[in-house]
Design a protein around this motif. Structure first.
Motif, PDB file in Angstrom:
ATOM      1  N   VAL A   1      24.532 -23.001 -80.072  1.00  0.00           N
ATOM      2  CA  VAL A   1      25.202 -22.183 -81.085  1.00  0.00           C
ATOM      3  C   VAL A   1      26.598 -21.828 -80.592  1.00  0.00           C
ATOM      4  O   VAL A   1      26.824 -21.696 -79.378  1.00  0.00           O
ATOM      5  N   GLN A   2      27.527 -21.704 -81.516  1.00  0.00           N
ATOM      6  CA  GLN A   2      28.905 -21.366 -81.146  1.00  0.00           C
ATOM      7  C   GLN A   2      29.030 -19.879 -80.830  1.00  0.00           C
ATOM      8  O   GLN A   2      28.281 -19.048 -81.377  1.00  0.00           O
TER       9      GLN A   2
ATOM     10  N   GLY B   1      29.911 -16.136 -81.036  1.00  0.00           N
ATOM     11  CA  GLY B   1      30.085 -15.287 -82.201  1.00  0.00           C
ATOM     12  C   GLY B   1      29.041 -15.481 -83.286  1.00  0.00           C
ATOM     13  O   GLY B   1      28.942 -14.649 -84.194  1.00  0.00           O
ATOM     14  N   ARG B   2      28.287 -16.561 -83.186  1.00  0.00           N
ATOM     15  CA  ARG B   2      27.268 -16.828 -84.201  1.00  0.00           C
ATOM     16  C   ARG B   2      25.954 -16.145 -83.858  1.00  0.00           C
ATOM     17  O   ARG B   2      25.832 -15.442 -82.837  1.00  0.00           O
ATOM     18  N   SER B   3      24.966 -16.343 -84.728  1.00  0.00           N
ATOM     19  CA  SER B   3      23.669 -15.687 -84.576  1.00  0.00           C
ATOM     20  C   SER B   3      22.546 -16.692 -84.414  1.00  0.00           C
ATOM     21  O   SER B   3      22.692 -17.866 -84.770  1.00  0.00           O
TER      22      SER B   3
ATOM     23  N   THR C   1      22.865 -11.632 -82.326  1.00  0.00           N
ATOM     24  CA  THR C   1      24.121 -11.775 -83.049  1.00  0.00           C
ATOM     25  C   THR C   1      25.280 -11.683 -82.070  1.00  0.00           C
ATOM     26  O   THR C   1      25.103 -11.309 -80.906  1.00  0.00           O
ATOM     27  N   SER C   2      26.468 -12.045 -82.550  1.00  0.00           N
ATOM     28  CA  SER C   2      27.682 -12.004 -81.726  1.00  0.00           C
ATOM     29  C   SER C   2      27.442 -12.631 -80.365  1.00  0.00           C
ATOM     30  O   SER C   2      27.786 -12.057 -79.317  1.00  0.00           O
TER      31      SER C   2
ATOM     32  N   VAL D   1      25.074 -21.143 -75.675  1.00  0.00           N
ATOM     33  CA  VAL D   1      26.196 -20.637 -76.471  1.00  0.00           C
ATOM     34  C   VAL D   1      27.464 -21.319 -75.972  1.00  0.00           C
ATOM     35  O   VAL D   1      27.927 -21.073 -74.860  1.00  0.00           O
TER      36      VAL D   1
ATOM     37  N   SER E   1      31.182 -23.631 -77.505  1.00  0.00           N
ATOM     38  CA  SER E   1      31.960 -24.194 -78.601  1.00  0.00           C
ATOM     39  C   SER E   1      32.075 -25.704 -78.468  1.00  0.00           C
ATOM     40  O   SER E   1      32.630 -26.383 -79.331  1.00  0.00           O
TER      41      SER E   1
END
Lengths: 112, 115
Positions: free
Chosen positions: B12-13, B15-17, B84-85, B113, B115
């Motif tokens: 997951v990137q 900032g995502r959940s 989250t976040s 986590v 990008s």
């Protein structure tokens, strides 16, 4: 937060030998209810951790009597006697007396 | 036989959940407090959150407080962790574990986590 300090970081033992792992807490682990919530876990290679000892000296279900825990207050010890090949892994102590719950950084046991 | 099966992990990137689940069997789930513990790659164990049997008491590590939410559905024998976040430092293998002593652990679910 309660800081848990384990020593040694790693150790090597011969099969059939005995080892002791120390765990010290930065504060007393005696709960207001009188219990001391200090546990020991083993994480074997590529496996999830598993509970060995709870409340300082109580062996969890199915755990060999080769494993024993002792201590009080802030100083605790895990002893493993008659070490077997299956005992290799990383041992962690953990405290459940106060939040946040914390673990020691682990002791890696290698077999000579 | 006690079984805990985690799911919901993945890449997951920042900032995502993401929402993790832990399906329990082999014991009376509604009688036990439950926990999430994580382990970053090559690192030790870090407690994340705990919830009592009836969800009356909930506790979080400071590192996740305000971003993660632990919950449970006793009718479905399932524990959850809503994250989250997300940050790169949340990258870890997430375990669910039973009870006050972390008696039983699942096999873990990986959360990455990046990008």
């Amino acid at each position: 937060d309660v800081v848990m300090t384990q020593t040694p970081v790693s150790m090597s033992v011969s099969l059939g030998g005995q080892v002791s792992i120390s765990c010290r807490s930065s504060q007393s682990l005696v709960h207001n209810n009188g219990n001391t919530y200090l546990s020991w876990y083993i994480q074997k290679p590529s496996q999830s951790p598993q509970l060995l000892i709870y409340k300082v000296s109580n062996r969890f279900s199915g755990i060999s009597d080769r494993f024993s825990g002792s201590g009080s207050g802030t100083d605790f010890t895990l002893k493993i006697s008659r070490v077997e090949p299956d005992d290799l892994g990383v041992y962690y102590c953990g405290q459940g007396t106060q939040y946040p719950l914390t673990f020691g950084s682990g002791t890696k046991l290698e077999i000579k | 036989e006690v079984q805990l099966v985690e799911s919901g992990g993945g890449l997951v990137q920042p900032g995502r959940s993401l929402k993790l689940s832990c399906l329990a069997s082999g014991f009376t789930f509604s009688n036990y407090g439950m926990n999430w513990i994580r382990q970053a790659p090559g690192k030790g164990l870090e407690w994340v959150a705990s919830i009592s049997s009836s969800s009356s008491y909930i506790y979080y590590a400071d590192t996740v407080k305000g971003r993660f939410t632990i919950s449970r559905d006793n009718a479905k024998n399932t524990l959850y962790l809503q994250m989250t976040s997300l940050r790169s430092e949340d990258t870890a293998l997430y375990y669910c574990a039973t009870g006050s002593y972390f008696d039983y652990w699942g096999q873990g679910v990986m959360v990455t986590v990046s990008s």
